[in-house]
Each structure stands twice: as structure tokens, then as C-alpha cells.
Write a protein that holds these residues in place. Structure first.
Motif, PDB file in Angstrom:
ATOM      1  N   ALA A   1      51.486  38.171  57.174  1.00 29.15           N
ATOM      2  CA  ALA A   1      50.515  38.265  56.122  1.00 29.15           C
ATOM      3  C   ALA A   1      50.157  36.886  55.529  1.00 29.15           C
TER       4      ALA A   1
ATOM      5  N   LYS B   1      48.712  39.860  49.716  1.00 30.98           N
ATOM      6  CA  LYS B   1      48.794  41.353  50.070  1.00 30.98           C
ATOM      7  C   LYS B   1      49.800  41.874  49.116  1.00 30.98           C
TER       8      LYS B   1
ATOM      9  N   ASP C   1      51.105  47.376  51.356  1.00 31.19           N
ATOM     10  CA  ASP C   1      49.787  47.294  52.018  1.00 31.19           C
ATOM     11  C   ASP C   1      50.038  46.660  53.524  1.00 31.19           C
TER      12      ASP C   1
END
Length: 180
Positions: free
Chosen positions: A87, A92, A96
Motif C-alpha cells: 500500500a 489507506k 481496505d
């Protein structure tokens, strides 16, 4: 902009004629045969970057957080199954990242009765094995639901991965309550 290959970015016409300095005897460099009066300009396509003074420099790549998710129970060989994801730092929630990568997040009860990431049920508990410093601090909702749990336990719906500046690796134990 249309995607083009790097070979298609620049179109160069034949090289100009060499001056006497280029045409030295015994030189291993290219020696063109045309006269310098017939110089040709170099053409660039519109897809080439703007390198003029004052143009903004291309943005550096964003820091990444590498995530490893350990399964709740060891397999027959004694090792835990591992899922991996990445990520952009600070973009985020941990929940998620897990949902987008189809990584199991909830136990049986949580699959039926979760709050959808609102921080009001406490069913998305994970344990941070390594990389705790790469995550956001505990929120009030986490302090409320995890009051009697170890500091390494977090709610995925309240935990932001990174802070837009850091990068590294976080190891997460899914469903830590099953480790018994």
C-alpha cells in the motif's frame, strides 16, 4: 497522454557531417560523410517530458508499505500461511488493503455482524507482529474496544497504513483470538 514505447519517443534524423576534428585518422568514432551545411534538426515527439527551465520536476515515487498477513492457525507443517500486499504509505486503512486483496478479515460472527468499517463493533481485530511504528496511533474507538487486550492488537478499520513519508514492512497476524 497515450502510452508509447521508449523507442517511439524520439525520432532522430541522420547525423550531421563531421568537422575536421571528428574526422581524425585512426579514430574509432562515427565519421559522417555529409557536409556540415546540410545539418538536420533533431525531432522529438509530444510524449517527451518537458525539460525546460522552470518546468516542474517529475514527482518521486511514493513510499510503499509492504504487508504480510499471517493466517490464524499454523498448517500441518507448523508454519503459518502468508498473504502479501502493498500500500502507498498514508493512503489507506488496513481494512481496505485486506478487503481489496481478498484477505480474510473476519471470524464467523464478524462476517455476519460487522459494522462495515465504522469502528463500532470490534470484529476486525488483528495483532501487529512487526512494524507497529509504521502504523497510525491507536484511536479512541480502539482504546474502547481493546481496553483489556495487548497493545499490539489493533482494529483494521481504525488503523492507517503509514504516514505518507515512511516505508517499510508490517507483519500482521489475522484473527489473533484464534491463536490458542
Amino acid at each position: 497522454m497515450a502510452a508509447t514505447s521508449s523507442a517511439a519517443l524520439f525520432s532522430v534524423l541522420p547525423l550531421p557531417t563531421a568537422s575536421p576534428a571528428y574526422a581524425r585518422a585512426g579514430s574509432s568514432h562515427y565519421r559522417p560523410t555529409r557536409s556540415t551545411a546540410a545539418l538536420s534538426p533533431i525531432r522529438c515527439s509530444a510524449a517527451s517530458p518537458d525539460l525546460s527551465p522552470g518546468a516542474p520536476a517529475p514527482a518521486p515515487p511514493k513510499p510503499q508499505i509492504e504487508l504480510e498477513f499471517l493466517g490464524p492457525k499454523p498448517g500441518a507443517d507448523g508454519s503459518y500461511p502468508v498473504d502479501r500486499a502493498a500500500a502507498v504509505s498514508g493512503d489507506k486503512l488496513l481494512r481496505d488493503v485486506m478487503v481489496e486483496n481478498k484477505i480474510e478479515l473476519y471470524a464467523a460472527y464478524g462476517k455476519l455482524m460487522n459494522c462495515g468499517g465504522g469502528g463500532s463493533c470490534g470484529t476486525c481485530i488483528v495483532e501487529i507482529i512487526d512494524g507497529k511504528e509504521l502504523l497510525s496511533p491507536r484511536t479512541d474507538a480502539e482504546n474502547r474496544y481493546l481496553k483489556k487486550k495487548p497493545e499490539s492488537w489493533r482494529l483494521t478499520c481504525q488503523t492507517i497504513v503509514g504516514n505518507k513519508e515512511n516505508s517499510g514492512k508490517v507483519v500482521v497476524q489475522r484473527l489473533p483470538q484464534w491463536k490458542k
